[in-house]
Design an enzyme around this catalytic site. Structure first.
Site, PDB file in Angstrom:
ATOM      1  N   LYS A  37       0.821  -1.208   0.000  1.00  0.00           N
ATOM      2  CA  LYS A  37       0.000   0.000   0.000  1.00  0.00           C
ATOM      3  C   LYS A  37       0.856   1.260   0.000  1.00  0.00           C
ATOM      4  CE  LYS A  37      -4.346  -1.689   1.893  1.00  0.00           C
ATOM      5  NZ  LYS A  37      -4.120  -3.075   1.544  1.00  0.00           N
ATOM      6  N   GLU A  62      -3.388   6.314   7.958  1.00  0.00           N
ATOM      7  CA  GLU A  62      -3.976   7.336   7.088  1.00  0.00           C
ATOM      8  C   GLU A  62      -5.065   8.112   7.817  1.00  0.00           C
ATOM      9  OE1 GLU A  62      -3.559   5.417   2.623  1.00  0.00           O
ATOM     10  OE2 GLU A  62      -5.460   5.222   3.689  1.00  0.00           O
ATOM     11  N   ARG A  99      -6.397  -8.643  -8.764  1.00  0.00           N
ATOM     12  CA  ARG A  99      -7.125  -9.906  -8.938  1.00  0.00           C
ATOM     13  C   ARG A  99      -8.556  -9.597  -9.327  1.00  0.00           C
ATOM     14  NH1 ARG A  99     -10.186  -9.703  -4.258  1.00  0.00           N
ATOM     15  NH2 ARG A  99      -9.197  -8.742  -2.450  1.00  0.00           N
ATOM     16  N   HIS A 122     -15.283  -3.581   7.938  1.00  0.00           N
ATOM     17  CA  HIS A 122     -14.493  -3.171   6.771  1.00  0.00           C
ATOM     18  C   HIS A 122     -14.613  -4.166   5.611  1.00  0.00           C
ATOM     19  CE1 HIS A 122     -12.750  -0.009   9.189  1.00  0.00           C
ATOM     20  NE2 HIS A 122     -12.324  -0.896  10.064  1.00  0.00           N
TER      21      HIS A 122
END
Length: 744
Positions: A169, A253, A346, A288
């Site tokens: 990430k 973040e 993917r 999530h």
């Protein structure tokens, strides 16, 4: 290693990308791990007609849903398939659908589905020439892809370097920034010292989001609203990330308060071309993880839609992307700005909604590109027809914080698929949902000319989806799909919390109509079944006492709740398959009577036909008896339960055990309150206390893991730890007392 079933391995052409042995000496095979039904074939001439596909189990779902999906497309294209499975999955649907099947180890995924060496061995034994990894952990594992390439086996996915770049990430955000794609402010560096990460969080300002660097699917992700909660959340996120991805690194973040999750489906080929196949909205989530998705995203202007697509294509081109990928964005509802979040290298679980609106088979697109073909369509040729929804059917209890559930599918009845309705499933009636894998059972995919029609199709399909044997989220999804704000398209990632009261209304007492039908079911199932030639008055006459008076049966029923009041229903046969019924509820409610009710029971389908008033009703009623070794008590799951599917809703009633049975079994309810018990079959991850410790209410006591999800069990009161009956790494059964806490 022997296959579960074998077929003759034909000779196939070598894949265009394969660099190994020539076709005549090496049969071409494709190893796949996931799938969804495609809606149309590609107009491009295919070079994959001679492939033999080997579908591995879907590592992401822990079930065969995606493997079944890939097999469907492979069969349509004339490609043979080979499945791999663990011990507990030997009878799974994807194993039955494949041409060949190989057992590669015991139930834990680390000993089977994540064993690269065993998958490679299956490829060699079966002649597999390519591997489709589904959308599981190995689907984004660069080492797995590199090993396949080294062995001369095609990995049906992007190049290894693209997986590496997008799998991190932090690295991916640096690449996106350089490519002009906007990113969320945060710390993406290499310093993983907890104190440094906390300092970064304070600089960013709370709330913040901790995310696994190599993560996906909500694993290793925690939202932190205050400084005092940061360290515990960081520890949990790192631990979960290590188990899921073998890498505990995280980034921090800024957490956007009113975000939407909007993602763009992209495809790239070996010739440098990349296209977007429109966007999807996946905002409604729990833990999530997405539970309902739609395409296109509602309320997005055409200008923003075009910008999203352009930025997604730019992101894919920045890493020379090939195959299927999804560029995920956070869309700020307050500012209408969007930021790059991550790229999944993917196929996604929610890809069927894109297939529905584009009328394309994305699995076939993957196979075409892996075989060296150009993209089937140019950007301007990709259609956008109507609207589509996908609802994920999970084995979980929404009213218990969406805790996963396990057990057998004792009864499963699904709506009939059609041109605008797909049922993507990996399990059939009789299958067992195991603790080792993700709790996804199936996906219901609905399409319509517009959003309103698609939502109507989805709601009707959910009404017709009937499951007994374990908890599911079907009723919750139906409620969600009918929520006025969801219907209007006003969605965000905190939708469930924001509308919690509306989505979880109080459970109403069962209606007299429902109670009457339950009593009719109990009465009719007790009648003997006989062959017509053997009919005699002893079996054909209605229930009677010697002395000519007709028997009157009293049936006691309760709601599926310990505190539920008891109801009594009197049923008296009046002849010719007709009954008089009287329903008694609470003392202040007068009895409800139904006279001369015609009723019959189809034992093969559990369908009860009745005419309580002037309306003829058809109701599905399924009995669930407790295991033989469970002693009777006041707990609902220790008694026989009746699951009643009526008027688009499911009601569960309990047949209370008689008092003598309760006396023999003892009342287990009081004993259950003495300590902390496992809410489901789980693996103990961390015992955070010792015998003799003093604990406060809300303090973390034990951390469990079930279906790849961690659950923290906390003290319900202040007290002292008296005993600990579990240890790290131990598998514990549902209901087992783990820690005893005494009052102080």
């Amino acid at each position: 290693m022997q296959p579960s079933k074998r077929t003759t391995v034909n000779s196939f052409r070598q894949l265009a990308r394969a660099a190994a042995a020539p076709a005549k000496s090496r049969p071409a095979t494709v190893a796949v791990a996931s799938i969804s039904a495609g809606s149309s074939s590609s107009p491009t001439p295919s070079l994959i007609g001679g492939w033999k596909a080997v579908p591995a189990r879907s590592y992401a779902t822990g079930g065969g849903e995606i493997a079944c999906r890939v097999i469907k497309t492979a069969k349509r294209l004339g490609i043979k398939t080979v499945a791999v499975h663990s011990d507990v999955d030997k009878d799974s649907l994807h194993v039955k659908m494949a041409d060949e099947a190989f057992c590669i180890g015991p139930a834990p995924s680390t000993d089977s589905y994540l064993r690269v060496d065993k998958i490679l061995e299956v490829c060699k034994l079966s002649g597999a020439q390519a591997v489709h990894p589904g959308y599981g952990f190995l689907s984004e594992n660069s080492k797995f892809a590199a090993q396949l390439t080294k062995e001369g086996i095609v990995f049906i996915g992007p190049p290894v370097q693209a997986i590496i770049s997008m799998g991190s990430k932090s690295e991916s955000k640096n690449i996106m920034t350089a490519a002009g794609v906007p990113c969320v402010p945060g710390y993406h560096g290499t310093n993983q010292d907890p104190a440094h990460l906390l300092a970064c969080a304070e600089e960013i300002t709370f709330p913040v989001l901790i995310k696994a660097v190599m993560g996906g699917g909500g694993k290793g992700m925690r939202t932190v609203h205050a400084k005092d909660d940061f360290m515990e959340a960081l520890e949990s996120a790192k631990r979960e990330a290590m188990k899921a991805f073998g890498d505990e690194r995280v980034l921090v973040e800024k957490y956007i308060v009113r975000p939407r999750h909007v993602e763009v489906q992209v495809f790239g080929d070996q010739f440098g071309d990349v296209v977007s196949l429109w966007e999807r909205d996946c905002s409604v989530q729990r833990r999530h993880q997405k539970i309902i998705e739609e395409a296109p995203a509602p309320g997005i202007s055409e200008e923003t839609r075009a910008d999203l697509g352009a930025k997604a294509v730019a992101a894919a081109k920045a890493v020379k992307y090939e195959g299927a990928g999804t560029v995920e964005f956070i869309y700020d509802n307050d500012t209408s700005r969007f930021y790059f979040m991550e790229m999944n290298t993917r196929l996604q679980v929610e890809h069927p909604v894109t297939e529905m609106i584009t009328q394309q088979d994305l699995v076939q697109w993957q196979l075409e590109i892996a075989s060296g073909n150009p993209l089937p369509l140019k950007q301007e040729e990709i259609p956008r027809v109507g609207h589509a929804f996908e609802a994920r059917i999970y084995a979980e209890n929404p009213r218990n914080n969406f805790q996963p559930d396990v057990g057998p599918l004792l009864f499963l009845s699904t709506p009939e698929p059609s041109s605008n309705l797909r049922i993507e499933e990996g399990f059939k009636q009789g299958s067992k949902i195991e603790v080792f894998y993700d709790p996804l059972i199936a996906k219901v995919v609905a399409h319509g000319r517009d959003r309103t029609e698609a939502l109507r199709v989805l709601r009707k399909a959910l009404e017709d989806y009937k499951v007994v044997g374990l908890s599911t989220n079907v009723q919750f999804l139906h409620t969600l799909a009918g929520n006025p704000d969801f219907v209007s398209g006003d969605v965000e990632t905190s939708f469930i919390n924001k509308h919690f009261d509306a989505l979880f209304p109080p459970i109403l007492a069962p209606s007299p109509e429902t109670l009457a039908q339950a009593a009719l079911f109990i009465t009719l199932r007790s009648l003997p079944v006989f062959d017509a030639p053997l009919a005699s008055p002893w079996v054909t006459l209605t229930s009677r006492r010697f002395g000519s008076d007709v028997a009157r049966r009293a049936i006691e029923l309760k709601g599926d709740d310990v505190e539920s009041s008891a109801f009594k229903v009197h049923v008296m046969p009046v002849g010719n398959g007709r009954y008089d019924i009287e329903v008694e509820g609470a003392s202040e409610v007068p009895p409800v009577q139904y006279r001369n009710v015609q009723a019959s029971l189809d034992r093969s389908t559990s369908a009860l036909s009745s005419t309580l008033t002037t309306e003829k009703l058809s109701t599905t009623i399924v009995s669930q008896v407790p295991p033989a070794d469970v002693l009777p008590s006041n707990e609902p799951n220790t008694s026989e339960r009746l699951h009643i599917f009526h008027r688009g809703a499911k009601t569960t009633l309990v047949i209370p055990p008689p008092k003598w049975a309760l006396s023999l079994g003892g009342d287990l309810l009081s004993a259950a309150k003495k300590g902390i018990r496992a809410p489901m079959p789980s693996v103990v991850v961390d015992v955070k206390v010792n015998v003799g410790d003093m604990v406060k209410k809300g303090q973390a006591i034990v951390v469990l893991e079930s279906m790849k999800t961690e659950t923290v069990l906390r003290a319900e009161k202040d007290g002292r730890i008296m005993s600990i009956a579990c240890k790290n790494g131990e598998m514990v059964a549902e209901g087992k007392e783990l820690v005893e806490i005494a009052d102080v």
